[in-house]
Design an enzyme around this catalytic site. Structure first.
Site, PDB file in Angstrom:
ATOM      1  N   TYR A   1       0.834  -1.210   0.000  1.00  0.00           N
ATOM      2  CA  TYR A   1       0.000   0.000   0.000  1.00  0.00           C
ATOM      3  C   TYR A   1       0.870   1.261   0.000  1.00  0.00           C
ATOM      4  O   TYR A   1       0.645   2.192  -0.778  1.00  0.00           O
ATOM      5  CB  TYR A   1      -0.916  -0.021   1.224  1.00  0.00           C
ATOM      6  CG  TYR A   1      -1.686   1.261   1.421  1.00  0.00           C
ATOM      7  CD1 TYR A   1      -2.744   1.580   0.575  1.00  0.00           C
ATOM      8  CD2 TYR A   1      -1.345   2.159   2.430  1.00  0.00           C
ATOM      9  CE1 TYR A   1      -3.437   2.765   0.735  1.00  0.00           C
ATOM     10  CE2 TYR A   1      -2.039   3.343   2.593  1.00  0.00           C
ATOM     11  CZ  TYR A   1      -3.082   3.633   1.747  1.00  0.00           C
ATOM     12  OH  TYR A   1      -3.769   4.811   1.892  1.00  0.00           O
TER      13      TYR A   1
ATOM     14  N   ASN B   1      -2.828   8.991  11.449  1.00  0.00           N
ATOM     15  CA  ASN B   1      -4.004   8.119  11.614  1.00  0.00           C
ATOM     16  C   ASN B   1      -5.211   8.985  11.971  1.00  0.00           C
ATOM     17  O   ASN B   1      -5.061   9.999  12.651  1.00  0.00           O
ATOM     18  CB  ASN B   1      -3.780   7.111  12.747  1.00  0.00           C
ATOM     19  CG  ASN B   1      -2.784   6.047  12.363  1.00  0.00           C
ATOM     20  OD1 ASN B   1      -1.731   6.353  11.816  1.00  0.00           O
ATOM     21  ND2 ASN B   1      -3.106   4.804  12.637  1.00  0.00           N
TER      22      ASN B   1
HETATM   23  P1  GDP Z   1      -1.553   0.688  11.249  1.00  0.00           P
HETATM   24  O1  GDP Z   1      -1.623   2.024  11.932  1.00  0.00           O
HETATM   25  O2  GDP Z   1      -1.355   0.785   9.783  1.00  0.00           O
HETATM   26  O3  GDP Z   1      -0.535  -0.224  11.900  1.00  0.00           O
HETATM   27  O4  GDP Z   1      -2.940  -0.036  11.361  1.00  0.00           O
HETATM   28  P2  GDP Z   1      -4.055  -0.334  12.467  1.00  0.00           P
HETATM   29  O5  GDP Z   1      -4.762   0.898  12.843  1.00  0.00           O
HETATM   30  O6  GDP Z   1      -4.887  -1.450  11.870  1.00  0.00           O
HETATM   31  O7  GDP Z   1      -3.291  -0.965  13.722  1.00  0.00           O
HETATM   32  C1  GDP Z   1      -2.623  -0.228  14.686  1.00  0.00           C
HETATM   33  C2  GDP Z   1      -2.167  -1.127  15.811  1.00  0.00           C
HETATM   34  O8  GDP Z   1      -3.288  -1.555  16.583  1.00  0.00           O
HETATM   35  C3  GDP Z   1      -1.401  -2.385  15.401  1.00  0.00           C
HETATM   36  O9  GDP Z   1      -0.335  -2.560  16.317  1.00  0.00           O
HETATM   37  C4  GDP Z   1      -2.458  -3.488  15.615  1.00  0.00           C
HETATM   38  O10 GDP Z   1      -1.876  -4.761  15.854  1.00  0.00           O
HETATM   39  C5  GDP Z   1      -3.177  -2.951  16.841  1.00  0.00           C
HETATM   40  N1  GDP Z   1      -4.513  -3.542  17.071  1.00  0.00           N
HETATM   41  C6  GDP Z   1      -4.913  -4.150  18.212  1.00  0.00           C
HETATM   42  N2  GDP Z   1      -6.157  -4.607  18.099  1.00  0.00           N
HETATM   43  C7  GDP Z   1      -6.583  -4.260  16.851  1.00  0.00           C
HETATM   44  C8  GDP Z   1      -7.826  -4.452  16.166  1.00  0.00           C
HETATM   45  O11 GDP Z   1      -8.783  -5.037  16.665  1.00  0.00           O
HETATM   46  N3  GDP Z   1      -7.904  -3.923  14.905  1.00  0.00           N
HETATM   47  C9  GDP Z   1      -6.852  -3.260  14.322  1.00  0.00           C
HETATM   48  N4  GDP Z   1      -7.014  -2.769  13.084  1.00  0.00           N
HETATM   49  N5  GDP Z   1      -5.682  -3.085  14.959  1.00  0.00           N
HETATM   50  C10 GDP Z   1      -5.538  -3.582  16.203  1.00  0.00           C
END
Ligand code: GDP
Length: 308
Positions: free
Chosen positions: A137, A166
């Site tokens: 991505y 974010n």
């Molecule tokens: P990133 O910012 O691109 O890494 O994406 P995310 O927002 O999906 O994830 C951020 C962090 O939150 C990562 O370390 C995930 O492992 C953690 N995380 C914990 N629980 C969750 C969940 O239920 N959904 C997602 N999307 N992330 C989670």
């Protein structure tokens, strides 16, 4: 950008696009072109070219193409790189061919190196390897940034590349494909309904993320369109930074869930930290308007409505 300028918000049925379109309306811009995915397929080059030819947009906001959280990035890397490259090529080249006055390209913070001094200033772009979970991505988004800069060099366009932190806001993706904040809000609300004694989140809980409300992202994007004229990257950032474990506590407060939070370390953490520096944006006069807790309660209400 005048109040009657023709403004195209590419992919306004997306969270960020919808917030930009709403903010433009609030600011009384009257010629906003918004099309959802069924009305204009941004992967179809000839449809996009014809759209620009017919409607002659003067300003374009671009956060188009599929995107999502860590699950989506790890499960669908081919779809993400292919579709985002298609969409970006179609939009950027059409904007050049049809004389768009200014184009704001919005990439995400995963384009920065995985190991990076914090807060991340724009100068750190391309100084190291990107985070592997999102590399397909982010490679597409890097291509978009470089296309903007290349067109500016060769064709003297004003295509501004920006990098967003974010975000969260109404219309968020509460599914497992979404980002952590909305996704965990949903999981926690459901755990509370069921009376679960514990809820397991992904990774170690230690990574930190900065969360900015979408309406403030939209305000920053419009300000950049109006005031920023450098041929250089600019970060769109603000909001609060929490570790995922701290975020879970914030979400416990808003959802009322009282169970224990556990972490599944077999799931990836992704980048450990991506706090963006927003000094350039502040110099344009940007100030946030939505406090984190206010944003969270708006999102919580949106989630409840989405369940009805
Ligand atoms: P990133 O910012 O691109 O890494 O994406 P995310 O927002 O999906 O994830 C951020 C962090 O939150 C990562 O370390 C995930 O492992 C953690 N995380 C914990 N629980 C969750 C969940 O239920 N959904 C997602 N999307 N992330 C989670």
């Amino acid at each position: 950008m005048n109040k009657d300028s023709v403004i195209f918000v590419a992919q306004n049925d997306d969270l960020i696009g919808a917030a930009i379109a709403m903010e433009l309306k609030n600011k009384e811009f009257i010629n906003i072109l918004t099309y959802n995915k069924d009305e204009l397929d941004l992967t179809d080059a000839s449809a996009v070219f014809s759209f620009f030819e017919k409607n002659k947009p003067e300003y374009v906001f671009c956060f188009a193409g599929p995107h999502g959280g860590i699950t989506m990035n790890t499960q669908y890397p081919a779809d993400l790189i292919y579709t985002n490259l298609q969409v970006q090529c179609n939009l950027i080249h059409s904007a050049y061919k049809h004389g768009v006055k200014k184009f704001l390209f919005m990439a995400s913070s995963c384009v920065y190196p995985k190991e990076c001094p914090q807060p991340i200033a724009e100068d750190y772009y391309m100084t190291g390897k990107m985070e592997p979970t999102s590399i397909a991505y982010s490679t597409a988004r890097v291509a978009g940034i470089e296309m903007c800069l290349a067109y500016n060099r060769q064709h003297k366009t004003k295509f501004i590349p920006s990098i967003m932190t974010n975000y969260f806001g109404p219309g968020d993706d509460f599914s497992d494909d979404g980002h952590v904040l909305a996704s965990v809000l949903r999981k926690m609300s459901q755990a509370k309904e069921r009376g679960d004694a514990s809820l397991t989140l992904w990774g170690s809980g230690k990574p930190k993320r900065q969360f900015m409300f979408t309406h403030d992202i939209a305000k920053a994007a419009i300000l950049i369109m109006q005031k920023y004229n450098e041929n250089e990257l600019i970060n769109i950032a603000g909001g609060k930074e929490f570790s995922i474990a701290e975020l879970a506590n914030e979400l416990k407060e808003i959802t009322g869930y009282q169970g224990e939070i556990l972490f599944d370390t077999s799931k990836p953490d992704g980048a450990m930290r991506k706090l963006l520096d927003n000094n350039k944006l502040k110099l344009l006069g940007f100030a946030e308007t939505v406090d984190f807790h206010e944003g969270l309660s708006i999102l919580h209400k949106d989630f409840i409505l989405s369940q009805k």
